[in-house]
Design an enzyme around this catalytic site. Structure first.
Site, PDB file in Angstrom:
ATOM      1  N   ASP A  73       0.673  -1.227   0.259  1.00  0.00           N
ATOM      2  CA  ASP A  73      -0.079  -0.003  -0.024  1.00  0.00           C
ATOM      3  C   ASP A  73       0.773   1.171   0.086  1.00  0.00           C
ATOM      4  O   ASP A  73       2.026   1.094   0.446  1.00  0.00           O
ATOM      5  CB  ASP A  73      -0.962  -0.136   1.529  1.00  0.00           C
ATOM      6  CG  ASP A  73      -1.827  -1.253   1.491  1.00  0.00           C
ATOM      7  OD1 ASP A  73      -2.029  -1.675   0.431  1.00  0.00           O
ATOM      8  OD2 ASP A  73      -2.140  -1.451   2.377  1.00  0.00           O
TER       9      ASP A  73
HETATM   10  N1  URA Z   1      -1.122  -5.899   3.941  1.00  0.00           N
HETATM   11  C1  URA Z   1      -1.566  -4.687   3.961  1.00  0.00           C
HETATM   12  O1  URA Z   1      -2.503  -4.167   4.597  1.00  0.00           O
HETATM   13  N2  URA Z   1      -0.746  -3.643   3.195  1.00  0.00           N
HETATM   14  C2  URA Z   1       0.189  -3.865   2.438  1.00  0.00           C
HETATM   15  O2  URA Z   1       0.637  -3.059   1.899  1.00  0.00           O
HETATM   16  C3  URA Z   1       0.787  -5.425   2.811  1.00  0.00           C
HETATM   17  C4  URA Z   1       0.113  -6.092   3.458  1.00  0.00           C
END
Ligand code: URA
Length: 233
Positions: A102
């Site tokens: 993310d």
């Molecule tokens: N899980 C999440 O919530 N975000 C990420 O970026 C990776 C795994």
């Protein structure tokens, strides 16, 4: 492969541009001898403007992804590809991130131009373990480890329960979580399912390959032994 095509595929320009580089004498061997488009020479001895060529196809690298950059090619904001040398973004075969983190997650992100390797790393069948460290908005309840390990946690709007995951408590609001899947916003949604909220999230390892001391925003290429570590547990 002909030198013109090989060098063009590395992102040094179109075949026409690279032909121009040959004509201008800017492509040489290690001793500075001008090369011609039909020459057959070892890869390592080729120089463009006295610099060794970028790594050949089969390139895999790791980045310590900073916060605020997106794992996308066309996001209007800053993207992870902006942190790589511009030439790396016009190579053929293309260099792609292996899965995504993310925008608000930092840490270990892999890139490869090897499609088979990419699929092997993200394949649910292979079950490469990804380890995250999270800080949380509220104290852990105490039953999260059991719930995550159960193999029966169903995330909102999903029909398949999550595979068992391992929680290690590092503090009242600090935990390490090892997962083998890569579902959308998985770690955030897992803690949300326990009524908590992830405040910061960092991926620290993939398989046995750890982020180590790589500074935030930096990247480096991986050698074959390091790529093999991805599949070692
Ligand atoms: N899980 C999440 O919530 N975000 C990420 O970026 C990776 C795994």
């Amino acid at each position: 492969m002909k030198l013109v095509k090989l060098i063009a595929n590395l992102g040094y320009g179109s075949r026409k541009d690279v032909t121009q580089l040959f004509r201008a004498g800017r492509i040489t061997d290690a001793d500075g001898e001008v090369l011609y488009a039909d020459d057959v020479v070892p890869y390592e001895s080729i120089r463009v403007d006295d610099e060794p060529l970028d790594p050949p196809p089969g390139l895999t690298l790791m980045m310590n992804k900073p916060l605020g950059v997106t794992c996308s090619r066309k996001d209007p904001g800053r993207v992870v590809y902006d942190l790589l040398p511009p030439r790396y973004n016009v190579r053929s075969p293309a260099l792609s991130s292996v899965g995504r983190l993310d925008r608000d997650t930092s840490g270990l992100l892999l890139f490869t131009d090897d499609g088979a390797l990419l699929h092997r790393i993200i394949s649910p069948k292979v079950q490469v373990t990804k380890v995250y460290e999270a800080t949380l908005a509220q104290d852990l309840r105490g039953d999260e480890g059991e719930l995550f390990a159960s193999g029966s946690l169903l995330l909102e709007s999903e029909t398949e329960p999550l595979a068992p995951a391992v929680l290690e408590v590092l503090g009242p609001r600090h935990a390490r979580l090892s997962v083998t899947e890569g579902r959308y916003h998985q770690v955030r949604r897992m803690f949300a399912a326990t009524g908590n909220h992830v405040e910061t999230l960092q991926r620290i390892s993939i398989g046995a390959l750890a982020l180590g001391g790589l500074p935030l925003g930096e990247w480096r290429t991986l050698d074959a032994a390091e790529v093999a570590e991805i599949f070692a547990s």
